[in-house]
Motif scaffolding. Structure first.
Motif, PDB file in Angstrom:
ATOM      1  N   ASN B 266     -13.307  23.816  56.354  1.00 48.33           N
ATOM      2  CA  ASN B 266     -13.661  25.060  55.904  1.00 48.33           C
ATOM      3  C   ASN B 266     -14.797  25.393  56.808  1.00 48.33           C
ATOM      4  O   ASN B 266     -16.119  25.072  56.441  1.00 48.33           O
ATOM      5  CB  ASN B 266     -14.200  24.937  54.518  1.00 48.33           C
ATOM      6  CG  ASN B 266     -14.565  26.463  54.060  1.00 48.33           C
ATOM      7  OD1 ASN B 266     -14.805  27.425  54.885  1.00 48.33           O
ATOM      8  ND2 ASN B 266     -14.771  26.548  52.639  1.00 48.33           N
ATOM      9  N   PRO B 267     -14.517  25.977  58.157  1.00 47.16           N
ATOM     10  CA  PRO B 267     -15.713  26.241  59.048  1.00 47.16           C
ATOM     11  C   PRO B 267     -16.829  27.123  58.460  1.00 47.16           C
ATOM     12  O   PRO B 267     -17.816  27.001  58.824  1.00 47.16           O
ATOM     13  CB  PRO B 267     -14.878  27.200  60.196  1.00 47.16           C
ATOM     14  CG  PRO B 267     -13.394  26.681  60.114  1.00 47.16           C
ATOM     15  CD  PRO B 267     -13.367  26.400  58.407  1.00 47.16           C
ATOM     16  N   ALA B 268     -16.448  28.029  57.305  1.00 44.37           N
ATOM     17  CA  ALA B 268     -17.391  28.810  57.092  1.00 44.37           C
ATOM     18  C   ALA B 268     -18.592  28.044  56.151  1.00 44.37           C
ATOM     19  O   ALA B 268     -19.618  28.280  56.205  1.00 44.37           O
ATOM     20  CB  ALA B 268     -16.907  30.089  55.992  1.00 44.37           C
ATOM     21  N   LEU B 269     -17.946  27.090  55.385  1.00 42.82           N
ATOM     22  CA  LEU B 269     -18.996  25.923  54.618  1.00 42.82           C
ATOM     23  C   LEU B 269     -19.806  25.403  56.005  1.00 42.82           C
ATOM     24  O   LEU B 269     -20.977  25.166  55.458  1.00 42.82           O
ATOM     25  CB  LEU B 269     -17.777  25.173  53.899  1.00 42.82           C
ATOM     26  CG  LEU B 269     -18.471  24.349  53.045  1.00 42.82           C
ATOM     27  CD1 LEU B 269     -18.981  24.704  51.809  1.00 42.82           C
ATOM     28  CD2 LEU B 269     -17.661  22.879  52.774  1.00 42.82           C
ATOM     29  N   ILE B 270     -19.237  24.908  56.671  1.00 41.05           N
ATOM     30  CA  ILE B 270     -20.071  24.269  57.776  1.00 41.05           C
ATOM     31  C   ILE B 270     -21.263  24.962  58.383  1.00 41.05           C
ATOM     32  O   ILE B 270     -22.182  24.576  58.332  1.00 41.05           O
ATOM     33  CB  ILE B 270     -19.102  23.445  58.968  1.00 41.05           C
ATOM     34  CG1 ILE B 270     -17.905  22.727  58.494  1.00 41.05           C
ATOM     35  CG2 ILE B 270     -19.895  22.984  59.979  1.00 41.05           C
ATOM     36  CD1 ILE B 270     -18.465  21.458  58.113  1.00 41.05           C
ATOM     37  N   GLU B 271     -20.820  26.064  58.623  1.00 39.74           N
ATOM     38  CA  GLU B 271     -21.753  27.168  59.082  1.00 39.74           C
ATOM     39  C   GLU B 271     -22.876  27.362  58.269  1.00 39.74           C
ATOM     40  O   GLU B 271     -23.946  27.465  58.406  1.00 39.74           O
ATOM     41  CB  GLU B 271     -21.174  28.423  59.611  1.00 39.74           C
ATOM     42  CG  GLU B 271     -20.129  28.297  60.926  1.00 39.74           C
ATOM     43  CD  GLU B 271     -20.987  27.880  62.307  1.00 39.74           C
ATOM     44  OE1 GLU B 271     -22.231  28.097  62.250  1.00 39.74           O
ATOM     45  OE2 GLU B 271     -20.305  27.945  63.321  1.00 39.74           O
ATOM     46  N   GLY B 272     -22.375  27.238  56.885  1.00 39.58           N
ATOM     47  CA  GLY B 272     -23.381  27.493  55.712  1.00 39.58           C
ATOM     48  C   GLY B 272     -24.429  26.153  55.731  1.00 39.58           C
ATOM     49  O   GLY B 272     -25.498  26.439  55.441  1.00 39.58           O
ATOM     50  N   ILE B 273     -23.628  25.383  55.929  1.00 42.74           N
ATOM     51  CA  ILE B 273     -24.506  23.756  55.840  1.00 42.74           C
ATOM     52  C   ILE B 273     -25.528  23.963  57.009  1.00 42.74           C
ATOM     53  O   ILE B 273     -26.727  23.609  56.876  1.00 42.74           O
ATOM     54  CB  ILE B 273     -23.651  22.748  55.894  1.00 42.74           C
ATOM     55  CG1 ILE B 273     -22.844  22.627  54.523  1.00 42.74           C
ATOM     56  CG2 ILE B 273     -24.461  21.302  56.419  1.00 42.74           C
ATOM     57  CD1 ILE B 273     -21.808  21.206  54.637  1.00 42.74           C
ATOM     58  N   PHE B 274     -25.120  24.249  58.198  1.00 42.23           N
ATOM     59  CA  PHE B 274     -26.170  24.287  59.404  1.00 42.23           C
ATOM     60  C   PHE B 274     -27.142  25.354  59.036  1.00 42.23           C
ATOM     61  O   PHE B 274     -28.333  25.051  59.260  1.00 42.23           O
ATOM     62  CB  PHE B 274     -25.239  24.764  60.668  1.00 42.23           C
ATOM     63  CG  PHE B 274     -24.455  23.434  61.195  1.00 42.23           C
ATOM     64  CD1 PHE B 274     -24.884  22.194  60.838  1.00 42.23           C
ATOM     65  CD2 PHE B 274     -23.599  23.724  61.990  1.00 42.23           C
ATOM     66  CE1 PHE B 274     -24.260  20.879  61.690  1.00 42.23           C
ATOM     67  CE2 PHE B 274     -22.634  22.607  62.319  1.00 42.23           C
ATOM     68  CZ  PHE B 274     -23.122  21.264  61.984  1.00 42.23           C
ATOM     69  N   LYS B 275     -26.943  26.526  58.566  1.00 42.63           N
ATOM     70  CA  LYS B 275     -27.803  27.615  58.436  1.00 42.63           C
ATOM     71  C   LYS B 275     -28.863  27.255  57.270  1.00 42.63           C
ATOM     72  O   LYS B 275     -30.198  27.295  57.553  1.00 42.63           O
ATOM     73  CB  LYS B 275     -27.037  28.779  57.699  1.00 42.63           C
ATOM     74  CG  LYS B 275     -27.798  30.019  58.224  1.00 42.63           C
ATOM     75  CD  LYS B 275     -26.945  31.397  57.769  1.00 42.63           C
ATOM     76  CE  LYS B 275     -27.810  32.620  57.849  1.00 42.63           C
ATOM     77  NZ  LYS B 275     -27.110  33.835  57.372  1.00 42.63           N
ATOM     78  N   GLN B 276     -28.303  26.572  56.488  1.00 44.07           N
ATOM     79  CA  GLN B 276     -29.292  26.208  55.170  1.00 44.07           C
ATOM     80  C   GLN B 276     -29.938  25.001  55.653  1.00 44.07           C
ATOM     81  O   GLN B 276     -31.232  24.860  55.143  1.00 44.07           O
ATOM     82  CB  GLN B 276     -28.482  25.523  54.020  1.00 44.07           C
ATOM     83  CG  GLN B 276     -27.816  26.699  53.133  1.00 44.07           C
ATOM     84  CD  GLN B 276     -27.284  25.970  51.864  1.00 44.07           C
ATOM     85  OE1 GLN B 276     -27.929  25.333  50.973  1.00 44.07           O
ATOM     86  NE2 GLN B 276     -25.897  25.907  51.869  1.00 44.07           N
ATOM     87  N   ALA B 277     -29.660  24.202  56.780  1.00 43.63           N
ATOM     88  CA  ALA B 277     -30.402  23.196  57.143  1.00 43.63           C
ATOM     89  C   ALA B 277     -31.313  23.459  58.470  1.00 43.63           C
ATOM     90  O   ALA B 277     -32.201  22.706  58.847  1.00 43.63           O
ATOM     91  CB  ALA B 277     -29.498  21.952  57.600  1.00 43.63           C
TER      92      ALA B 277
END
Lengths: 476, 476
Positions: B266-277
């Motif tokens: 789920n690319p959107a999930l990954i981008e979300g992880i990076f953003k939060q991090a």
């Protein structure tokens, strides 16, 4: 404005250099030294009222004094002096002028008025103008060059550049000549486009037997409809790629002070023009070099299904991601293809596409692993193109990669693009060797995929029957 | 899984090489030759039942025979033999192992079972594992290296690589060492991440005084939440950039056979992880080199307003387009700034941003034109960063560009990035000179803008008070 006779521009038998100079480093000197370096065989007439002779050529005080009407005049004098120069040329019967001087519409209203005056004068005399505000042109088949940037001999090949900026006939060409290995047919910097414009040149490139690939940098269209009409015919025969400058408000503002164009005030409109014209729009300056190279060297793919060979799993992941992101497809391989590669790999390796060649290299050799995998992929009817990444380093014996250029004959119609990782020495050396045999080389991981994606987009415009013809001209 | 003691991995006083070899070219030989090349000062214990001595070091038939418990064991034997090796290490009291062998979860269920067995054994003995299926790690402050790729001496610097692939500790590092001029602090290839994972290493890098920049290549998270927690703290202090492999379905498929991760289903999930991090997500492999270099050399910008100096109008157009497209702003210059540059240019030139420096160069000199413009832009409070493009060629006298590295002291906090066009010789030479003084060099037009855009995104995460600290470590 159609039907320009480009012969005096690209294959002139004689040239006047108005503003020729005896001082090394000056534009009027460098044009002549570039002509010499390129072995120009026509007659050179330097025009300079203060010189008897320049670089071995008799100099003339004015165009009027030249013993013939030269095919083309290169005008290098300051803007204010161009009116007299153009008047002299028209009187003499010159039919083609490259006006390189700046200081016209791109500067202010006075400059704009001056530019209009030149156009009117030339129009009455039937003289066509490239420029002003440009470094002019290069024509390797004509051994002709008007550039005032020190280039030396320009490598001949099948790529034509049509640019609104002088960059391609100057420092970018110097980069191409020293860092790349493909050659050019014609390079034109149109500058302010007061007379001859993109559509004129595109028409010529379409018919030019020396040009197989057309790369453009454009800052605005004088007549979008005419460009579409011209490009539509050409893009069916030859790959055309274009970078549009001024696609943002800020870039557009910079465009005006550069070449007095209005820029891409409406990016969607510009993309629409390119689409209708069958021109592939690119977004990076380096695309105009990296994909030109692929288009110069390799056939257009019939489809977008890519076979990938990589020396590591990580590179396979990223190459697959890059292909998909760029609109290509990672090919599904036939069982027979998988088996051919499995047979040279250790049994516990799961062969797929991308092919991880590590095991085959360990079991056999670098050459054997790559050769078997590349052959198998190219033989697979479900594969349209091949991207292969190699790791090389100068500690190891230099591998014999001569099998790679031979794929061109073995599997014609399927482009092969190479990425190389390892040390710079191996990269530079192998790039030179492979590109000397028309195999384009990139840095991993995305480089080869990016160039291939542009080739694939070009193949959607170019008619299948024309595909082979685009790469007929050897590098010299 | 928190609180890993990384000292035995990065600063070991002794190392066992299980699977050491006397045959040049074999992994078990190359690890030792790399240790030698990097001046490792600890004790080296080759383990090989068939050798008395390897490369001048006494060899041991088994770990049990070594006269101490080595700080770390590098395991290079085939997968089937790793169980015994790990058992021996645990018995001996070894607390850290780098398992480089492949043939585990990335291959099949048997491999997965084997991997679980290793983890269980190590867990009971309190031994931590990096790997399996990796080339391991490099630690320049510890003069330590476990890589089996011939690297020689690795240049010390402030960039840390954390990758799920071995590429960064092998051929990509070889490329960085031979083609780039920045250095690294630590490089870790995590492979299958059976024990130590990204979050553990990120925590360590956050506290590591030798690391100023963190670059990651990730193929999947074992525990996204824990990664966010760890990275969130670190990205406030140090720039973190990441490339995620397997962001497409096809790439994700390749991920599994590479490191047995599940990929970015789920690319959107990954981008979300990076953003939060607070981690800046990048999309090209080369970004992990090109922007690492800028982050290694130059301070983070306080904002995104860019001053641009170019040698041609066309480059100005494209640089402006690139800045805007990449989320940067082309700075609006103060009147005083414009005047300073206007004063060295011809009166009819319209100075704006991008600054076309052509006229000032013609009127004065390359050095004077660039120096005045760059100073003026850096002094402008409305400018946060500077992109400058130079045209150089080896026919001209080599310009004295020593004023460029000095901007670092003159205008601290404002990064300067350079693009160079012209011939390859000048490019290579000037790149080496400028980068030797921490000024990053790129090909025009977009390269410098792309690296700056990533720096700018990093600066949104890094706390202003921490910005200067990120680049404290000199290259050695």
């Amino acid at each position: 404005m159609t039907g320009v006779n480009f012969t005096p521009f690209f294959e002139p038998k004689s040239v006047a250099i108005i503003g020729a100079s005896r001082s090394p480093g000056k534009p009027g000197y460098l044009v002549i030294s570039n002509l010499k370096a390129n072995g120009y065989e026509g007659r050179i007439y330097p025009v300079n009222p203060h010189a008897q002779e320049i670089m071995g050529y008799r100099a003339y005080a004015s165009v009027a004094d030249i013993p013939e009407a030269p095919d083309v005049a290169v005008i290098l004098v300051p803007a204010a002096a161009t009116v007299e120069a153009v008047r002299d040329c028209v009187r003499k019967g010159v039919k083609a002028a490259v006006i390189e001087s700046g200081g016209f519409t791109e500067v202010d209203d006075n400059g704009a008025a001056l530019e209009r005056e030149l156009v009117q004068m030339a129009g009455k005399g039937g003289m066509r103008i490239i420029g002003p505000n440009t470094s002019g042109l290069i024509s390797t088949p004509g051994r002709f060059i008007t550039t005032f940037y020190p280039l030396g001999k320009v490598r001949r090949g099948n790529v034509a550049y049509l640019a609104q900026t002088g960059n391609f006939a100057t420092h970018t060409m110097r980069w191409i000549l020293s860092a790349e290995n493909f050659g050019v047919s014609r390079v034109v910097g149109l500058g302010n486009k007061c007379d001859i414009d993109d559509a004129d040149v595109v028409e010529f490139f379409g018919e030019d037997p020396d040009t197989g690939v057309i790369c453009m940098y454009i800052e605005g269209f004088k007549d979008g409809k005419r460009f579409i009409e011209a490009a539509k015919k050409v893009s069916r025969k030859k790959p055309m790629i274009a970078l549009m400058g001024g696609m943002t408000a800020r870039g557009s503002k910079a465009v005006f002070s550069h070449t007095a164009s209005l820029g891409a005030s409406n990016p969607a409109l510009i993309e629409g023009i390119f689409k209708q014209a069958g021109v592939v729009s690119v977004h990076r300056y380096t695309d105009l070099i990296d994909s030109a190279k692929a288009l110069a060297f390799q056939p257009l793919p019939a489809g977008g299904r890519v076979g990938v060979v990589v020396p590591s799993g990580g590179m396979g992941v990223l190459a697959a991601d890059a292909c998909v992101r760029l609109g290509l497809t990672v090919a599904d391989l036939a069982q027979a293809t998988l088996k051919r590669i499995q047979d040279v790999s250790e049994p516990w390796i799961r062969i797929g596409n991308p092919v991880d060649i590590w095991s085959a290299i360990q079991t056999h050799s670098l050459e054997e692993g790559y050769r078997v995998a590349m052959e198998a992929l190219l033989d697979d009817p479900g594969v349209d193109a091949l991207v292969t990444i190699l790791v090389l380093n100068s500690d190891n014996p230099k591998p014999d990669l001569e099998f790679i250029p031979k794929f061109r004959d073995r599997n014609p119609g399927k482009p092969v693009l190479i990425g190389i990782s390892g040390d710079k020495e191996s990269f530079d050396e192998t790039k030179k060797t492979l590109e000397g045999q028309s195999v384009p080389v990139y840095l991993p991981v995305e480089g080869a995929c990016e160039a291939l994606a542009i080739m694939r987009r070009c193949s959607l415009s170019v008619h299948p029957g024309e595909r082979r013809k685009t790469d007929a001209v050897p590098i010299r």
